[in-house]
Design an enzyme around this catalytic site. Structure first.
Site, mmCIF file in Angstrom:
data_model
loop_
_atom_site.group_PDB
_atom_site.id
_atom_site.type_symbol
_atom_site.label_atom_id
_atom_site.label_comp_id
_atom_site.label_asym_id
_atom_site.label_seq_id
_atom_site.Cartn_x
_atom_site.Cartn_y
_atom_site.Cartn_z
ATOM 1 N NE ARG A 1 -2.765 -2.180 8.189
ATOM 2 C CZ ARG A 1 -2.482 -2.557 6.949
ATOM 3 N NH1 ARG A 1 -2.653 -3.817 6.586
ATOM 4 N NH2 ARG A 1 -2.041 -1.698 6.053
ATOM 5 N NE ARG B 1 -5.162 -0.378 13.076
ATOM 6 C CZ ARG B 1 -4.487 -0.198 11.940
ATOM 7 N NH1 ARG B 1 -3.171 -0.110 11.961
ATOM 8 N NH2 ARG B 1 -5.119 -0.134 10.797
ATOM 9 C CD GLN C 1 0.513 8.029 7.408
ATOM 10 O OE1 GLN C 1 -0.030 8.848 8.143
ATOM 11 N NE2 GLN C 1 -0.098 6.945 6.958
ATOM 12 N NE ARG D 1 6.235 6.487 0.917
ATOM 13 C CZ ARG D 1 5.375 6.261 1.914
ATOM 14 N NH1 ARG D 1 4.283 5.546 1.696
ATOM 15 N NH2 ARG D 1 5.605 6.745 3.129
ATOM 16 C CG ASP E 1 0.611 -0.095 9.255
ATOM 17 O OD1 ASP E 1 0.179 0.744 10.066
ATOM 18 O OD2 ASP E 1 1.102 0.205 8.153
ATOM 19 C CE LYS F 1 -3.001 0.604 3.544
ATOM 20 N NZ LYS F 1 -3.068 1.926 4.182
ATOM 21 C CB SER F 2 3.805 2.285 2.020
ATOM 22 O OG SER F 2 3.223 2.206 3.289
HETATM 23 C C1 S3P Z 1 2.591 4.685 6.303
HETATM 24 C C2 S3P Z 1 3.153 4.980 7.511
HETATM 25 C C3 S3P Z 1 2.603 4.513 8.781
HETATM 26 C C4 S3P Z 1 1.613 3.399 8.591
HETATM 27 C C5 S3P Z 1 0.649 3.654 7.467
HETATM 28 C C6 S3P Z 1 1.397 3.858 6.167
HETATM 29 C C7 S3P Z 1 3.203 5.219 5.078
HETATM 30 O O1 S3P Z 1 1.927 5.582 9.407
HETATM 31 O O2 S3P Z 1 0.890 3.172 9.775
HETATM 32 O O3 S3P Z 1 -0.236 2.568 7.308
HETATM 33 O O4 S3P Z 1 2.868 4.754 3.976
HETATM 34 O O5 S3P Z 1 4.050 6.115 5.185
HETATM 35 P P1 S3P Z 1 2.694 6.599 10.412
HETATM 36 O O6 S3P Z 1 3.676 7.306 9.600
HETATM 37 O O7 S3P Z 1 1.605 7.517 10.892
HETATM 38 O O8 S3P Z 1 3.236 5.756 11.483
#
Ligand code: S3P
Length: 734
Positions: free
Chosen positions: A687, A646, A469, A326, A615, A321-322
Site C-alpha cells: 500500500r 506505515r 482479524q 474468507r 488500510d 482481499k478480506s
Molecule cells: C483484515 C483486517 C484488518 C486489515 C487487514 C485485513 C481482515 O486488520 O488491516 O488488511 O481481513 O480481517 P486488523 O484486523 O489487524 O486491523
C-alpha cells in the site's frame, strides 16, 4: 589468483571448469589429465587447458587445486592413486553428483577425509558431452553445492567457493546427506522414471508403432531419457540409498493414483492434479525469479512514477482481499461445493488457497477469478505435509490460527520477513484462554505453531484493540469450541466473517458491538460473488480527487459500511464522490463509485473512522499532502504494526518529497503544500508503493519508489489499471 589448477577428467563439466577459469585468468596454469589421448589433444587445441598429462602423478606435482571431474565410479581408483602421491598443500575438490559416495571413497583411500578436500556438485549440464562441448559460461547462474565436512579446512572451502563464483555460479553449502536426498528427489528419480517409461513402452514391439503418434507431452516428459546412460548408471549405483527412499515414497503415491483410477475416484485425481499444477506453477515462478534476481543482483522492484496527468475512464479493481480469504476458508470447511466469482488472484489470497490445498481440500482454479472449492466439512481437514507458508499475509496467519486451533494435527504457520515481525499474541493469548495449545517465537512473533489436542471452550472476549482479524480468528475457533463464543469490539470493524458465515447457513448473533457463534452447526456450500476491493479502489479515489480534470467511475465496489471510512474521510476533506447503482450482492453492499477532482482541505480525522479506513491511510496521507491546510490523525497506533510501520514509512517518504509530515506515536500531522519528486522506499509494503505512485499526479518531478514487488499481494494489475486511467507509473527499466 592461484598457481596451478589440475583438472582430472576432461569431459563437459571438467572441460568447462578448466576453460572458464583459464579464460578469466584466474590460474597461472591449467593442466588437464585424461586417459583418452583424443580428449587431451582436443582440450589443448580448443584452449580448454594450457597442457595435458596422461599421468596423474606428473600433472599433480606442484598443484594448488585439483578438480576431480571423472565419472563417479572411477573416483575410487583416482582417489587411491592420489592418496599415494605427495600432494603438498593442494586443495582437492570434485563434481560428483552423489556426495556420500565420494566422501566414503575419499575417507577409505586417505584413511580419513582429508581436511583440504572440499566435495562439490555443480547443478548444470547439457545434452552434449565431451570436451568438445566445454563452455566457459556453463555454470553462470547455476547452483553449485559444496558439502564441507566438520573437519574441512575453512581456507580450502573458501578457495573452492571463490573459484565457482568466478564462473558466475550461485554457490551454496549443504550437509552431504541433505544434498543426496535433494538430488535423489529432484534429479535422480525423474531420470529413473524417464528412462524406465521409455524402455517400458519401447520394448513392446507394438509400441514402436505408437511412438509415431507421440506428441509434445511424451517428448517433454522423456527428454531426459536421452542423457548419458553410463553416467546415469553410475549415479544410481552411487546414490543408492537416497534414490531407493525417494522411489519407495513415489511408488506408494503411484499406487494410490492407480487405486483412484481403478475405483473411478475422480475427486482424488482432481486433488492430486490441482495440487501438482499449482506446485509446478510455483516452481516455474521460483525459477523465473531466480533468473531475474541473478541478472539484477537484487530483487528491488522499482516503480518510476512520472509527474502530472489526470485520471479518467471506467475501471473495475480486483476482488476484495478480506472476502477472498474468507471465501476459501469457509468454502473449505463447508459441506459440498462452493463456487466463488471475482476472487482476488493476488499473492495473499493465493497463500490462503494453497494452505487449504495443503490440508487436503480440492480447489479448482482460480481461473479469471473463478474458484470451485470441494468443501470437506468442519472436521475434514488433513495434516499438511509441512509448515504452511503464508508469505506477506497477516490475515491468513491470524484467521488460520483460530480455524486450526482445534484440529487433530499440529500445524506451523510461517511467513516472509515482514510478517515474521508482526504481533501474533493478539490471537495466541485469547486462543490459549479458550484452551488452544499455541507456540510462537519470542515476543509473540511468527512462526506460530498450533498443536493438536487443544480442547476449546467458548468464552466472551473483550478485544483490547479494534481488529477484524482477531474477531474473525476467535469466531472461527468458536465453530469448534464447546458452548458459545462471543467477541466484543471496542469500535466497529469489518464484518465480512459474520456476513459470510450466515451466507453459508451458519447462525451468528450480532448485538451492538458483540458477535456470537455457537458450535454444533454446519456450513453448507454456497455461491460467493466477491465485490471489487474498496481498499484497492481507494488509490483511485485519491488519484482522481487530487489530479485536476479527473472523472473516474469505479465499478462494482464493495461498500460495506465497515469499510467505507475512506469515503467519509475524503468527503470531509471536500472530495467529490458519489455512489451510484447501489445494490446488495451475496450479502455484501456494492456500488459504482464516481469521483471527480476537487480542492481538498486538511481536517482532524475523526477517531471513530480509523478502524473503518485502517488500510487506506497511506493513500489518505497523500490526499492530506495535497490538501490545503493541516490534517491530523490520532488513535491510529495500529498502523505501526501493519505490513510496515506505515506512520514512519509514509512520513519518511513524504518528507523526502518536501512535504511537512510529523509522525506522532499514534498518528501523523501533515501540512498540505507543494510536492516535489525524489527517491522513496516502500519497505515491501504494497500500500505504500501504490500510495506514492498516486502522489506522482501532484509531484513536481519523478518519484522513484523502491521495493514494490509486494504490490502483487493485493493488486497484481495495479500498474496496468493505473496506465489505463492516465497515470504515468511503471516498472523502471533496468
Ligand atoms: C483484515 C483486517 C484488518 C486489515 C487487514 C485485513 C481482515 O486488520 O488491516 O488488511 O481481513 O480481517 P486488523 O484486523 O489487524 O486491523
Amino acid at each position: 589468483m592461484i598457481g596451478r589448477l589440475v583438472v582430472v577428467g576432461l569431459g563437459l563439466i571438467g572441460g568447462s571448469f578448466a576453460k572458464g577459469l583459464r579464460e578469466r585468468g584466474v590460474c597461472r596454469e591449467v593442466v588437464g589429465v585424461d586417459l583418452d589421448p583424443q580428449s587431451r589433444e582436443t582440450a589443448v587445441a580448443l584452449g580448454v587447458v594450457d597442457r595435458c598429462e596422461e599421468q596423474l602423478a606428473l600433472a599433480c606435482q606442484g598443484a594448488d587445486v585439483i578438480q576431480l571431474a571423472v565419472p563417479i565410479l572411477a573416483m575410487e581408483r583416482v582417489l587411491a592413486e592420489l592418496a599415494a602421491l605427495d600432494l603438498g598443500n593442494a586443495v582437492l575438490t570434485d563434481v560428483g553428483s552423489a556426495k556420500g559416495n565420494v566422501v566414503r571413497a575419499a575417507s577409505l583411500a586417505f584413511g580419513g577425509m582429508p581436511a583440504r578436500f572440499v566435495p562439490g556438485h555443480p547443478i548444470a549440464g547439457s545434452e552434449q558431452s565431451g570436451v568438445e562441448a566445454a563452455n566457459a559460461e556453463l555454470f553462470r547462474q547455476h547452483k553449485v553445492i559444496l558439502t564441507p565436512q566438520d573437519g574441512t579446512d575453512p581456507q580450502a572451502l573458501q578457495l573452492v567457493d571463490q573459484l565457482w563464483r568466478q564462473l558466475g555460479a550461485d554457490v551454496e553449502h549443504m550437509q552431504v546427506e541433505h544434498h543426496d536426498q535433494v538430488l535423489a528427489a529432484t534429479s535422480h528419480l525423474p531420470h529413473l522414471l524417464a528412462f524406465g517409461l521409455v524402455d517400458s513402452l519401447a520394448k513392446r514391439s507394438e509400441n514402436l508403432e505408437i511412438f509415431r503418434y507421440a506428441a509434445g507431452g511424451f517428448r517433454d516428459f522423456t527428454r531426459i531419457a536421452g542423457s548419458d546412460p553410463v553416467m546415469w548408471h553410475d549415479i544410481f549405483l552411487a546414490n543408492r540409498e537416497a534414490v531407493l527412499q525417494n522411489l519407495d515414497v513415489f511408488r506408494s503415491d503411484l499406487d494410490a493414483l492407480r487405486a483412484a483410477v481403478d475405483a473411478g475416484d475422480g475427486h482424488k485425481l482432481l486433488g492430486v492434479f490441482t495440487r501438482a499444477r499449482v506446485a509446478r506453477e510455483h516452481f516455474s515462478k521460483i525459477l523465473a525469479r531466480r533468473a531475474y534476481v541473478d541478472a539484477m543482483h537484487t530483487n528491488d522492484l522499482i516503480f518510476l512514477a512520472n509527474p502530472g496527468g489526470k485520471v479518467t475512464g471506467k475501471i473495475r479493481v480486483p476482488g476484495d482481499k478480506s472476502i477472498s480469504h474468507r471465501s476459501i476458508m469457509l468454502g473449505s470447511i463447508a459441506e459440498g461445493i462452493t463456487e466463488v466469482e471475482g476472487f482476488l488472484e493476488g499473492e495473499d489470497a493465493l497463500a490462503t488457497l494453497q494452505a487449504f490445498r495443503d490440508m487436503g481440500v480440492v480447489i479448482e482454479g482460480p481461473h479469471h477469478g473463478r474458484v470451485t472449492i470441494h468443501g470437506v466439512g468442519l472436521r475434514g481437514l488433513k495434516a499438511p505435509p509441512g509448515p504452511i507458508y503464508v508469505g506477506n499475509s497477516g490475515t491468513s496467519m491470524r484467521l488460520l490460527s483460530g480455524l486450526l486451533a482445534a484440529q487433530p494435527f499440529d500445524v506451523t504457520l510461517t511467513g516472509d520477513a515482514s510478517l515474521n515481525k508482526r504481533p501474533m499474541n493478539r490471537v495466541a493469548k485469547p486462543l490459549r484462554a479458550m484452551g488452544a495449545i499455541i507456540e510462537t517465537a519470542a515476543e509473540g512473533r511468527p512462526p506460530l505453531t498450533v498443536r493438536a489436542g487443544g480442547r476449546l471452550g467458548g468464552m466472551t472476549y473483550e478485544m483490547p484493540m479494534a481488529s477484524a482479524q482477531v474477531k474473525s480468528c476467535l469466531l472461527l475457533a468458536g465453530l469448534y469450541a464447546a458452548g458459545s463464543t462471543t467477541v466484543i469490539e471496542p469500535a466497529p470493524t469489518r464484518d465480512h466473517t459474520e456476513r459470510m458465515l450466515r451466507g453459508f447457513g451458519y447462525p451468528v448473533t450480532v448485538e451492538g458491538s458483540s458477535a456470537t457463534v455457537e458450535s454444533g452447526h454446519t456450513l453448507k456450500g454456497t455461491h460467493i460473488e466477491v465485490p471489487a476491493d474498496i481498499s484497492s479502489a481507494a488509490f483511485f479515489l485519491v488519484a482522481a480527487s487530487i489530479a485536476e480534470g479527473s472523472d473516474l467511475l469505479l465499478e462494482h465496489v464493495g461498500v460495506n459500511p465497515t469499510r467505507t471510512g475512506v469515503i467519509d474521510i475524503l468527503r470531509l476533506m471536500g472530495a467529490d464522490i458519489s455512489l451510484e447503482n447501489e445494490r446488495e450482492v451475496g450479502g455484501e453492499p456494492v456500488a459504482d463509485i464516481r469521483v471527480r477532482s476537487a480542492k481538498l482541505k486538511g481536517i482532524n480525522i475523526p477517531e471513530d473512522l480509523v478502524p473503518l479506513a485502517i488500510d487506506e491511510f497511506p493513500v489518505l496521507f497523500v490526499a492530506a499532502a495535497c490538501a490545503e491546510g493541516r490534517t491530523v490523525l490520532r488513535g491510529a497506533e495500529e498502523l505501526r504494526v501493519k505490513e510496515s510501520d506505515r506512520i514512519q514509512v509514509m512520513a519518511d517518504g513524504l518528507i523526502e518529497l518536501g512535504v511537512s509530515a510529523e509522525p506522532t506515536p499514534d498518528g501523523i500531522i501533515i501540512e498540505g503544500g507543494a510536492m516535489g519528486g525524489g527517491e522513496v522506499h516502500a519497505h515491501g509494503d504494497h500500500r505504500i508503493a501504490m500510495a506514492f505512485s498516486v502522489a506522482s499526479l501532484r509531484a513536481g518531478a519523478p518519484i522513484r519508489i523502491h521495493d514494490c514487488a509486494n504490490v502483487a499481494t493485493s493488486f497484481p494489475n495495479f500498474l496496468a489499471l493505473a496506465a489505463q486511467v492516465g497515470m504515468q507509473v511503471g516498472e523502471e527499466d533496468k
